[in-house]
Design a protein around this motif. Structure first.
Motif, PDB file in Angstrom:
ATOM      1  N   GLU A  27       7.314 -42.273  47.771  1.00  0.00           N
ATOM      2  CA  GLU A  27       6.432 -41.203  47.909  1.00  0.00           C
ATOM      3  C   GLU A  27       6.893 -40.116  48.835  1.00  0.00           C
ATOM      4  O   GLU A  27       7.556 -40.250  49.745  1.00  0.00           O
ATOM      5  N   PRO A  28       6.637 -38.813  48.182  1.00  0.00           N
ATOM      6  CA  PRO A  28       7.265 -37.495  49.009  1.00  0.00           C
ATOM      7  C   PRO A  28       6.903 -37.651  50.665  1.00  0.00           C
ATOM      8  O   PRO A  28       5.688 -38.078  50.783  1.00  0.00           O
ATOM      9  N   GLY A  29       7.719 -37.573  51.540  1.00  0.00           N
ATOM     10  CA  GLY A  29       7.381 -37.546  52.773  1.00  0.00           C
ATOM     11  C   GLY A  29       7.586 -39.033  53.420  1.00  0.00           C
ATOM     12  O   GLY A  29       7.341 -39.242  54.675  1.00  0.00           O
ATOM     13  N   GLU A  30       7.528 -40.245  52.527  1.00  0.00           N
ATOM     14  CA  GLU A  30       7.817 -41.429  53.125  1.00  0.00           C
ATOM     15  C   GLU A  30       9.235 -41.674  53.257  1.00  0.00           C
ATOM     16  O   GLU A  30      10.132 -41.149  53.048  1.00  0.00           O
ATOM     17  N   GLY A 111      17.411 -33.397  61.851  1.00  0.00           N
ATOM     18  CA  GLY A 111      15.963 -32.651  61.446  1.00  0.00           C
ATOM     19  C   GLY A 111      15.460 -31.789  62.423  1.00  0.00           C
ATOM     20  O   GLY A 111      14.544 -30.914  62.345  1.00  0.00           O
ATOM     21  N   THR A 148      26.097 -33.891  54.883  1.00  0.00           N
ATOM     22  CA  THR A 148      24.653 -33.002  54.756  1.00  0.00           C
ATOM     23  C   THR A 148      24.499 -32.376  56.044  1.00  0.00           C
ATOM     24  O   THR A 148      23.355 -31.851  56.241  1.00  0.00           O
ATOM     25  N   ASP A 177      26.489 -23.101  50.985  1.00  0.00           N
ATOM     26  CA  ASP A 177      25.489 -22.327  50.017  1.00  0.00           C
ATOM     27  C   ASP A 177      26.679 -21.716  49.146  1.00  0.00           C
ATOM     28  O   ASP A 177      27.675 -21.729  49.192  1.00  0.00           O
ATOM     29  N   CYS A 207      26.093 -32.203  48.805  1.00  0.00           N
ATOM     30  CA  CYS A 207      24.907 -31.618  48.491  1.00  0.00           C
ATOM     31  C   CYS A 207      24.964 -29.974  48.247  1.00  0.00           C
ATOM     32  O   CYS A 207      25.813 -29.544  48.266  1.00  0.00           O
ATOM     33  N   GLN A 240      12.293 -27.224  39.754  1.00  0.00           N
ATOM     34  CA  GLN A 240      10.851 -27.959  39.274  1.00  0.00           C
ATOM     35  C   GLN A 240      10.415 -28.132  38.078  1.00  0.00           C
ATOM     36  O   GLN A 240      10.442 -27.163  37.315  1.00  0.00           O
ATOM     37  N   GLY A 243       6.060 -30.606  38.381  1.00  0.00           N
ATOM     38  CA  GLY A 243       5.726 -30.928  40.082  1.00  0.00           C
ATOM     39  C   GLY A 243       6.944 -31.952  40.561  1.00  0.00           C
ATOM     40  O   GLY A 243       6.718 -32.526  41.590  1.00  0.00           O
ATOM     41  N   THR A 245      10.964 -32.648  41.383  1.00  0.00           N
ATOM     42  CA  THR A 245      12.384 -32.045  41.509  1.00  0.00           C
ATOM     43  C   THR A 245      13.423 -32.632  40.550  1.00  0.00           C
ATOM     44  O   THR A 245      13.547 -34.006  40.520  1.00  0.00           O
ATOM     45  N   CYS A 273      22.604 -35.791  45.839  1.00  0.00           N
ATOM     46  CA  CYS A 273      21.382 -35.411  45.076  1.00  0.00           C
ATOM     47  C   CYS A 273      21.295 -35.540  43.467  1.00  0.00           C
ATOM     48  O   CYS A 273      21.899 -34.524  42.880  1.00  0.00           O
TER      49      CYS A 273
END
Lengths: 794, 213
Positions: A27-30, A111, A148, A177, A207, A240, A243, A245, A273
């Motif tokens: 899940e997103p955020g897991e 992070g 990364t 970038d 990445c 996107q 919903g 990516t 990714c």
């Protein structure tokens, strides 16, 4: 051993992990790392698929496994790392078919943003990486892959942790970038300089972009680095869709681009990714067997900071010499009083005047030089992106500074003395850096160029024993004053020329020594500077505020066609002709301050002090002006920027008066001493700084403890200096808690001390609730409160 | 007058009063410097949202209790998570300016805030344009810290956007964003077009805020 194959044959990494896990239900955020323990079979299945697709190096599922990012009460970090490595080992055994598969401990960023821009201490980041890396080596990793990374500082902490605590090979890749910059602003040469200085085994990009967008960045990497290059692109740019990516570069397109990437010169290829076992299979099928471009030694002499790189040997660079207490009374005083703002302003001024690198020397007797050096280096890097030159004879100070420095520093200096080389070279070997070699040894400074060149050769040869290359040494040819050494200038110039032509090494010079003991020194200095540049001087250590020196510099570069179309020269000197000096003749000081005219206030005061007593000027002009503006602010006719323009104008007038009073021994009575601080956890200090400027205007002494200040520091200062008033600032509800705690501790240990508070989230009720004595809704309020408390209201 | 200049003046406390020429000069200078130092970046992702019976909002693993957010998202079944930053260069510029001239520093600070809002408005407009094709419309953006939407939701929100990696936006232990000139927000996606889609200020419950328009 992977190092025996690295750079000699093409090696393949695996592809994306996160996108595959999401397909399997993450899940997103897991936290993906928990899956090592909860979904071990799925993780091994992914590893196996990559091995079958032809990957030689498999990354463990540990990207976010560090104490700062990984907060899961169910599992320990050790369990996560051990199981992650075991999964790769199991997959290699099952699917490797006897091929050698390398287990790479995957290390991603924490992070968090490091100090001074964020709140994570460099050493805390280091400790977090260290913990995982030690666990990884114990569990059987074959190499450490740091990836990364978008901040050179965090990258440095990670690489140091790997180098100091494990014996594993270290690979490091960063996320660029399309403009060729890291998120924190670094360009390719500064990343290469940093990583080569720290002696990683391979470096590169991952990445951020798809393979074709990486071509220009890769080209730069190959141009600057002498190490094997790793490239791991995404399967295009993220898009996107419904919903989710998604990445839309197909395995076939990916393989084609990767072929090109290997042709260009990459030695290790893989995916990030959005890439899947299919992408990796197509890539290995089409690239396997391709011949590698040879990895060649590059010869750039480059120093860097977090945001830029400076190349020596292209024109002549300016190293600002002003951050140095030698012969400067005011600077010494600032260091003793720990007035770092003064030191930082010296840095900013030199940058504004054109310096490319700043020399940093804070050595004074009776001062903790290692601690101060570390602090000054860190603070300077919060206000300037110029690379720094660590200037000290104290090896401990040198090491502390090199460790904490964000980038590849310049180091001043080593000499031809064995003792000096034994002390300095190990530090350069470990942290990287470009070191200045002084042409003197146990027998002193040779009187002729022959002797000086010989010492330079000795320094270069000794450095080679540590693996330090000639490109990372800059020789100081030493300028001796012509007032005692008639041949001094000629010997120095000949030495410069021969170092350039015969030895091929960059050079540096403390230029102004040449005129010591002579009158009108700038005349001699500027002429000698031009001659030195003509003889190959790569960098002059000078005062960038000296107009004569800067004129020589601009003129030299224009004359030698080192300034295309004389653009820099014209940009610098054309505006001067047209700038008409406003006459300040008729304005009163009071009017200048009320209108907030900083320079006029300064100039008018300079005239006034010749005929009037400083205290009279303060009472008859300065104070009435400040009162008028302050009243206007409170009535709502004068606004904050105007109030502060007047405050700055008053400050510049006070500076002139103070100088005069210091000379005559006259003292302006201070009204009282106030401690100001932004509370712990809070990093916004603009409000506090506004209050400071105004309090100082009204003759209060302010001890500014800065931002993110622990309650204990505030209490200790109050006790030590018997302070009667503390001003605290907090911006957010989350940090008002620290404000409350600070007040609690003050009440307990220093019940006499009053506390005034201010900040965006505060109001009177809130201030009452946390027990403050006074709530100042704006800066003038705090001035009034202080005046009332110290009984000085006028 | 350009909106961002008007906004900067508002942050500086001018309200509806006109500023003097010297303040305008500082503002002009500040925007010029910001242009050099700012590296604006944004990230956005669309997520489904649902509500529990007792009115909590569920977005991915986020389980949010907030009446003001709930009101803001009434009628929405999807949301955009949004993050934007002007980058660390702006923080350095403010620190550097604070050391040499506080008048300039407060102006740079205000202009940076105005620039950030303008940038967020632009991002939001372009996200809105895409959605409009599907007959979906954006609500005003709503940030952790507005009304009773607790600031601590900043953490999962930033994790779901992978802000550190995508735009270099991180958070301190006390939930302050670093770089400081940054925004995170939840933007509701509604099948019904209503209200102003961009401005965030009016959506906030903190009616005693000194900076309210």
């Amino acid at each position: 051993m992977i190092l025996e194959r690295l750079g000699k044959e093409l090696l393949f990494f695996d592809g994306g992990m996160g996108t595959l896990l999401q397909e399997k239900g993450l899940e997103p955020g897991e936290l993906p790392e928990t899956w090592n323990l909860t979904h071990g079979d799925e993780i091994e299945e992914i590893h196996r698929a990559y091995i079958q697709a032809g990957s030689d190096i498999i990354l463990t599922n540990t990207f976010g496994a560090n104490a700062l990012k990984f907060h899961d009460d169910g599992f320990s970090l050790e369990e996560v790392v051990r199981s992650a490595i075991q999964h790769v080992k199991n997959a290699s055994r099952d699917a490797g078919n006897g091929r050698e598969i390398y287990t790479a401990l995957d290390i991603g960023p924490t992070g968090k943003l490091l100090k001074p821009m964020g709140d994570l201490d460099f050493e805390d980041a280091y400790e977090a990486f260290k913990e995982v890396m030690i666990l990884g080596e114990q569990a059987g990793a074959d190499l450490i892959h740091i990836e990364t990374m978008s901040d050179t500082y965090e990258l440095k902490a990670a690489v140091l942790a790997a180098k100091e605590n494990t014996s594993l090979p270290v690979f490091a890749t960063t996320i660029f970038d399309e403009r060729g910059k890291l998120l924190t602003g670094a360009d390719v040469p500064s990343v290469v300089a940093l990583l080569e200085g720290l002696r990683v085994d391979a470096l590169g990009i991952n990445c951020g972009m798809g393979p074709d967008q990486m071509f220009p960045v890769l080209e730069q990497f190959l141009h600057y680095t002498s190490l094997p290059v790793i490239v791991k692109p995404n399967a295009g740019l993220p898009k996107q869709r419904d919903g989710r990516t998604v990445y839309d570069v197909s395995p076939e397109e990916f393989a084609l681009d990767m072929q090109r990437i290997v042709e260009m010169g990459a030695c290790v290829a893989g995916g990030c990714c959005g890439t899947t076992p299919d992408h990796i299979r197509k890539m290995t099928e089409s690239c396997r067997g391709m011949k590698l471009q040879p990895v060649t030694e590059k010869n750039f002499t480059v120093v860097s900071s977090y945001g830029q790189s400076v190349f020596l040997g292209e024109g002549s660079k300016i190293i600002g010499e002003r951050i140095n207490p030698t012969g400067k009374k005011r600077f010494k005083q600032a260091l003793k009083e720990h007035d770092l703002d003064y030191v930082l302003r010296e840095g900013i001024t030199q940058q504004d005047n054109g310096a490319h690198i700043l020399d940093v020397n804070v050595g004074l007797p009776d001062i903790d030089e290692p601690a101060l050096m570390k602090e000054v280096v860190q603070e300077l890097q919060s206000v300037t992106s110029l690379p720094l030159q660590i200037d000290t004879v104290d090896a401990v100070a040198m090491e502390r500074a090199l460790r904490i420095y964000n980038g590849k520093a310049m180091v001043n200096s080593v000499s031809g003395k064995q003792e000096s080389m034994d002390k300095v070279f190990p530090l350069i070997q470990k942290y990287g850096g470009v070191v200045i070699g002084l042409v003197l040894d146990e027998d002193g400074i040779p009187a002729d160029a022959d002797g000086r060149v010989r010492i330079a050769e000795k320094i270069i040869a000794e450095a080679a024993k540590y693996g330090i290359r000639k490109k990372d040494i800059v020789i100081d040819a030493l300028a001796m004053t012509i007032s005692s050494e008639p041949e001094g200038a000629k010997v120095t110039l000949e030495t410069l020329r021969r170092l350039r032509d015969e030895i091929g090494v960059c050079t540096v010079l403390g230029v102004s020594n040449i005129s010591f003991g002579l009158p009108c020194r700038p005349v001699v200095n500027a002429a000698f500077y031009t001659m030195a540049m003509m003889n190959g001087l790569s960098a002059g250590i000078i005062n960038p505020s000296s107009e004569d020196m800067m004129k020589a510099w601009y003129a030299f570069h224009a004359l030698m066609n080192l300034d295309a179309n004389c653009e820099r020269y014209i940009g610098k000197y054309a505006p001067i002709q047209s700038e008409a000096k406003a006459s300040a003749g008729t304005m009163s000081l009071q009017a200048a301050i009320e209108r907030g005219l900083k320079e006029d206030a300064h100039n008018i005061t300079a005239v006034l002090v010749q005929t009037q007593a400083p205290l009279d000027i303060i009472n008859s002009q300065l104070i009435p002006a400040l009162n008028t503006v302050g009243d206007g602010f409170e009535k709502g006719t004068v606004f904050l920027p105007q109030l502060l323009m007047s405050a700055e104008a008053a400050k510049s007038a006070f500076a002139v008066l103070k100088e005069k009073m210091d000379k005559s021994g006259e003292v302006r009575e201070k009204k009282g001493t106030i401690v100001l601080a932004t509370v712990k956890g809070d990093i916004h200090d603009i409000g506090k700084n506004i209050v400071k400027v105004l309090l100082e205007n009204y003759s209060f002494d302010v001890i500014d403890l800065g931002k993110d200040v622990p309650p204990e520091t505030i209490v200790d200062t109050v006790l030590e200096r018997e302070i009667r008033l503390v001003g605290l600032s907090a911006l957010m509800t989350t940090t008002v808690v620290s404000m409350e705690e600070t007040i609690r501790q003050l009440r307990e240990k220093a019940p006499w001390c009053k506390v005034m508070v201010g900040g965006a989230v505060l109001n009177q009720d809130y201030a009452d609730m946390i027990g403050a004595d006074f709530y100042g809704k704006d800066a003038m309020q705090s001035v009034h409160y202080a005046q009332k408390l110290f009984g000085t209201e006028s | 007058m350009e909106k961002k200049i008007r906004e900067a003046l508002r942050y500086l406390g001018y309200g509806r009063n006109a500023a003097d020429d010297r303040t305008y000069a500082l503002i002009e200078d500040a925007f010029a410097n910001l242009k050099k130092e700012a590296g604006p970046r944004s990230v956005s992702r669309i997520f489904d949202m649902s509500r529990t019976e007792d009115g909590r909002i569920l977005i991915g693993k986020m389980n949010i209790e907030s009446r003001s957010l709930s009101r803001n998202l009434a009628g929405c079944s999807q949301i955009v998570l949004f993050g934007a930053t002007l980058g660390a260069g702006v923080d350095r510029l403010i620190t550097r300016t604070s050391l040499t001239d506080m008048a300039k520093a407060v102006v740079v600070q205000a202009c940076a805030a105005a620039l950030l809002e303008e940038y967020c408005d632009e991002c939001q407009l372009s996200i809105g344009e895409e959605l409009r094709k599907e007959h979906l419309y954006l609500r005003p953006r709503f940030s952790p810290g507005y009304g009773d939407f607790d600031i601590s939701y900043q953490e999962p929100l930033m994790r779901m956007l992978d802000c550190a990696k995508t735009i270099g936006l991180t958070m301190t232990d006390s939930y302050m964003m670093t770089p400081t000139k940054s925004v995170t927000a939840v933007i509701g996606i509604s099948p019904v077009e209503d209200r102003c889609p961009v401005e965030g200020c009016e959506a906030c419950d903190k009616t005693d805020c000194a900076y309210r328009r």
